[in-house]
Design a protein around this motif. Structure first.
Motif, PDB file in Angstrom:
ATOM      1  N   MET A 180       0.830  -1.202   0.000  1.00 40.39           N
ATOM      2  CA  MET A 180       0.000   0.000   0.000  1.00 40.39           C
ATOM      3  C   MET A 180       0.867   1.255   0.000  1.00 40.39           C
ATOM      4  SD  MET A 180      -3.396  -0.227  -0.004  1.00 40.39           S
ATOM      5  CE  MET A 180      -4.002   1.115   1.028  1.00 40.39           C
ATOM      6  N   LEU A 181       1.918   1.262   0.808  1.00 42.15           N
ATOM      7  CA  LEU A 181       2.802   2.424   0.873  1.00 42.15           C
ATOM      8  C   LEU A 181       3.507   2.638  -0.467  1.00 42.15           C
ATOM      9  CD1 LEU A 181       4.370   1.969   4.433  1.00 42.15           C
ATOM     10  CD2 LEU A 181       2.556   3.538   3.736  1.00 42.15           C
ATOM     11  N   TRP A 182       3.943   1.560  -1.088  1.00 42.24           N
ATOM     12  CA  TRP A 182       4.564   1.670  -2.405  1.00 42.24           C
ATOM     13  C   TRP A 182       3.567   2.223  -3.421  1.00 42.24           C
ATOM     14  CZ3 TRP A 182       9.125   0.426  -5.148  1.00 42.24           C
ATOM     15  CH2 TRP A 182      10.208   0.065  -4.344  1.00 42.24           C
ATOM     16  N   THR A 183       2.327   1.755  -3.344  1.00 41.51           N
ATOM     17  CA  THR A 183       1.297   2.236  -4.265  1.00 41.51           C
ATOM     18  C   THR A 183       1.076   3.731  -4.099  1.00 41.51           C
ATOM     19  OG1 THR A 183       0.185   0.083  -4.201  1.00 41.51           O
ATOM     20  CG2 THR A 183      -1.098   1.949  -4.997  1.00 41.51           C
ATOM     21  N   MET A 184       1.047   4.188  -2.858  1.00 42.83           N
ATOM     22  CA  MET A 184       0.876   5.619  -2.582  1.00 42.83           C
ATOM     23  C   MET A 184       2.011   6.436  -3.175  1.00 42.83           C
ATOM     24  SD  MET A 184      -0.350   5.330   1.392  1.00 42.83           S
ATOM     25  CE  MET A 184      -1.898   4.534   1.826  1.00 42.83           C
ATOM     26  N   ALA A 185       3.241   5.964  -2.966  1.00 41.71           N
ATOM     27  CA  ALA A 185       4.406   6.696  -3.467  1.00 41.71           C
ATOM     28  C   ALA A 185       4.446   6.699  -4.989  1.00 41.71           C
ATOM     29  CB  ALA A 185       5.689   6.091  -2.893  1.00 41.71           C
ATOM     30  N   ILE A 186       4.121   5.574  -5.615  1.00 42.30           N
ATOM     31  CA  ILE A 186       4.174   5.477  -7.080  1.00 42.30           C
ATOM     32  C   ILE A 186       3.075   6.313  -7.731  1.00 42.30           C
ATOM     33  CG2 ILE A 186       3.846   3.905  -9.030  1.00 42.30           C
ATOM     34  CD1 ILE A 186       5.256   1.751  -7.343  1.00 42.30           C
ATOM     35  N   ILE A 187       1.863   6.206  -7.210  1.00 43.47           N
ATOM     36  CA  ILE A 187       0.757   6.970  -7.790  1.00 43.47           C
ATOM     37  C   ILE A 187       0.975   8.464  -7.584  1.00 43.47           C
ATOM     38  CG2 ILE A 187      -1.696   7.499  -7.509  1.00 43.47           C
ATOM     39  CD1 ILE A 187      -2.207   4.552  -7.109  1.00 43.47           C
ATOM     40  N   GLY A 188       1.457   8.840  -6.407  1.00 44.86           N
ATOM     41  CA  GLY A 188       1.708  10.257  -6.145  1.00 44.86           C
ATOM     42  C   GLY A 188       2.826  10.809  -7.005  1.00 44.86           C
ATOM     43  N   ALA A 235      -2.211   0.319 -13.676  1.00 46.94           N
ATOM     44  CA  ALA A 235      -2.597   1.338 -14.658  1.00 46.94           C
ATOM     45  C   ALA A 235      -1.605   2.499 -14.655  1.00 46.94           C
ATOM     46  CB  ALA A 235      -4.008   1.841 -14.357  1.00 46.94           C
ATOM     47  N   PHE A 236      -1.207   2.920 -13.471  1.00 49.51           N
ATOM     48  CA  PHE A 236      -0.246   4.024 -13.387  1.00 49.51           C
ATOM     49  C   PHE A 236       1.121   3.594 -13.899  1.00 49.51           C
ATOM     50  CE2 PHE A 236      -3.212   6.548 -11.025  1.00 49.51           C
ATOM     51  CZ  PHE A 236      -2.741   7.841 -11.144  1.00 49.51           C
ATOM     52  N   LEU A 237       1.531   2.384 -13.577  1.00 47.12           N
ATOM     53  CA  LEU A 237       2.839   1.916 -14.034  1.00 47.12           C
ATOM     54  C   LEU A 237       2.909   1.843 -15.558  1.00 47.12           C
ATOM     55  CD1 LEU A 237       3.589  -0.932 -11.452  1.00 47.12           C
ATOM     56  CD2 LEU A 237       4.722   1.304 -11.624  1.00 47.12           C
ATOM     57  N   MET A 238       1.799   1.508 -16.209  1.00 49.58           N
ATOM     58  CA  MET A 238       1.793   1.368 -17.659  1.00 49.58           C
ATOM     59  C   MET A 238       1.491   2.676 -18.386  1.00 49.58           C
ATOM     60  SD  MET A 238       0.019  -2.376 -18.301  1.00 49.58           S
ATOM     61  CE  MET A 238      -1.504  -1.961 -17.414  1.00 49.58           C
ATOM     62  N   ILE A 239       0.620   3.505 -17.801  1.00 47.43           N
ATOM     63  CA  ILE A 239       0.160   4.704 -18.501  1.00 47.43           C
ATOM     64  C   ILE A 239       0.894   5.957 -18.040  1.00 47.43           C
ATOM     65  CG2 ILE A 239      -1.842   6.155 -18.983  1.00 47.43           C
ATOM     66  CD1 ILE A 239      -3.577   3.657 -18.583  1.00 47.43           C
ATOM     67  N   ARG A 240       1.083   6.083 -16.740  1.00 45.62           N
ATOM     68  CA  ARG A 240       1.733   7.285 -16.196  1.00 45.62           C
ATOM     69  C   ARG A 240       2.692   6.876 -15.079  1.00 45.62           C
ATOM     70  NH1 ARG A 240       0.832  12.800 -16.479  1.00 45.62           N
ATOM     71  NH2 ARG A 240       1.452  14.007 -14.641  1.00 45.62           N
ATOM     72  N   PRO A 241       3.815   6.269 -15.424  1.00 46.74           N
ATOM     73  CA  PRO A 241       4.742   5.781 -14.399  1.00 46.74           C
ATOM     74  C   PRO A 241       5.359   6.880 -13.555  1.00 46.74           C
ATOM     75  CG  PRO A 241       5.733   5.646 -16.587  1.00 46.74           C
ATOM     76  CD  PRO A 241       4.290   5.975 -16.789  1.00 46.74           C
ATOM     77  N   GLU A 242       5.349   8.121 -14.038  1.00 46.96           N
ATOM     78  CA  GLU A 242       5.919   9.223 -13.260  1.00 46.96           C
ATOM     79  C   GLU A 242       4.991   9.695 -12.150  1.00 46.96           C
ATOM     80  OE1 GLU A 242       3.856  11.145 -16.834  1.00 46.96           O
ATOM     81  OE2 GLU A 242       4.990   9.327 -16.357  1.00 46.96           O
ATOM     82  N   GLY A 243       3.737   9.198 -12.123  1.00 42.41           N
ATOM     83  CA  GLY A 243       2.799   9.541 -11.066  1.00 42.41           C
ATOM     84  C   GLY A 243       2.048  10.833 -11.319  1.00 42.41           C
TER      85      GLY A 243
END
Length: 298
Positions: free
Chosen positions: A219-227, A277-285
């Protein structure tokens, strides 16, 4: 409904603190830590065990911060010669060892059942004022943690961490002790995560080893990656976005008419799909890391 929103904001703020701490490690320093939830748990258990010993729960906050900083420094030192992928596996294993110890040392930790009770930092305040007061404390803690992380990353310390992330050999050639900086980054980030865990445990008034499974780090990784990896504001924004989606999945369950036992799986599925979805479409967050021009006099 207002009480429910306040509840989400408190949890999101405490996880925002932990997300900012993880961003310091992975986003700035490039340290692949898969065991950050353990530091979060150190802070939580410090508050719970302090209260169980008859002391004010607030006394457990500095204790947890110091213990987590020491643990972070020790892990950073142990992993000084490991490559990134082995470092990630090692931190995941250490976090799992910590969780197993908590389960088996029930005389101090409550075992698998955990520790609950009156863990409020404001014992003299009754509901609903206590919840609003806790919201103020959580937001103030988030601002404090953000200011600390931002201050570190905008100074020479942060510049060296980024250089260590991008060009470790170049950092060494400049005379920087990258092992010392790894230790410092782990210690500081561990202490900040413990602070967030202490606030979360105090608010929820309960903590158990089940709260420290690897999904917590996911969850923490997801927060950091999406942000946005490497962006402090992004780490905080990601925490609020993911937390609102995570809780909102419960309403989706009701709308689809799914049984309650599928609620947990549905929430994990939605968060996982969002991450992919973020990793494939918008990896920069949502808020990408900004490239800065630093003048020599800075």
């Amino acid at each position: 409904m207002s009480d429910f929103i306040v509840h989400i904001l408190i949890i999101a703020a405490t996880y925002g603190i932990a997300s900012a701490s993880l961003n310091l490690q992975i986003g700035v320093a490039g340290l692949m830590n898969f065991g950050q939830i353990a530091f979060f748990g150190i802070g939580g258990y410090a508050v719970a065990m302090t209260a169980s010993a008859g002391l004010p729960p607030v006394a457990g906050i500095p204790l947890g911060v110091v213990l987590a900083a020491g643990a972070g420094a020790a892990i950073g030192r142990l992993g000084r010669n490991l490559k990134a992928e082995y470092w990630a596996i090692a931190t995941l294993g250490i976090a799992e060892i910590f969780r197993i110890v908590l389960i088996n040392e029930g005389w101090a930790t409550g075992g698998a059942g955990g520790i609950g009770g009156d863990l409020s930092l404001l014992p003299g305040i009754k509901e609903p004022e206590a919840t609003w007061a806790m919201l103020g404390i959580a937001l103030a803690g988030l601002v404090l943690a953000f200011a600390l992380v931002r201050g570190l990353t905008e100074r020479q310390f942060g510049r060296i961490l980024r250089l260590m992330r991008e060009q470790p050999d170049l950092a060494v050639s400049f005379g920087h002790d990258i092992v010392a900086y790894k230790v410092k980054a782990m210690a500081v980030a561990g202490a900040i995560a413990a602070f967030g865990g202490a606030l979360a445990t105090s608010y929820i008034a309960y903590i158990s080893p089940g709260d420290l499974v690897s999904f917590g780090t996911f969850m923490l990784w997801t927060m950091a990656i999406i942000g946005g990896m490497g962006n402090n504001r992004g780490a905080v924004l990601g925490a609020f976005v993911v937390q609102f989606i995570f809780v909102g999945a419960l309403f989706l369950k009701d709308g689809l008419g799914l049984p309650s036992e599928l609620a947990g799986a549905l929430r994990m599925l939605i968060v996982g799909v969002l991450l992919l979805a973020f990793l494939m479409i918008r990896p920069e967050g949502l808020l990408p890391e900004r490239l800065r021009k630093i003048h020599a006099e800075d």
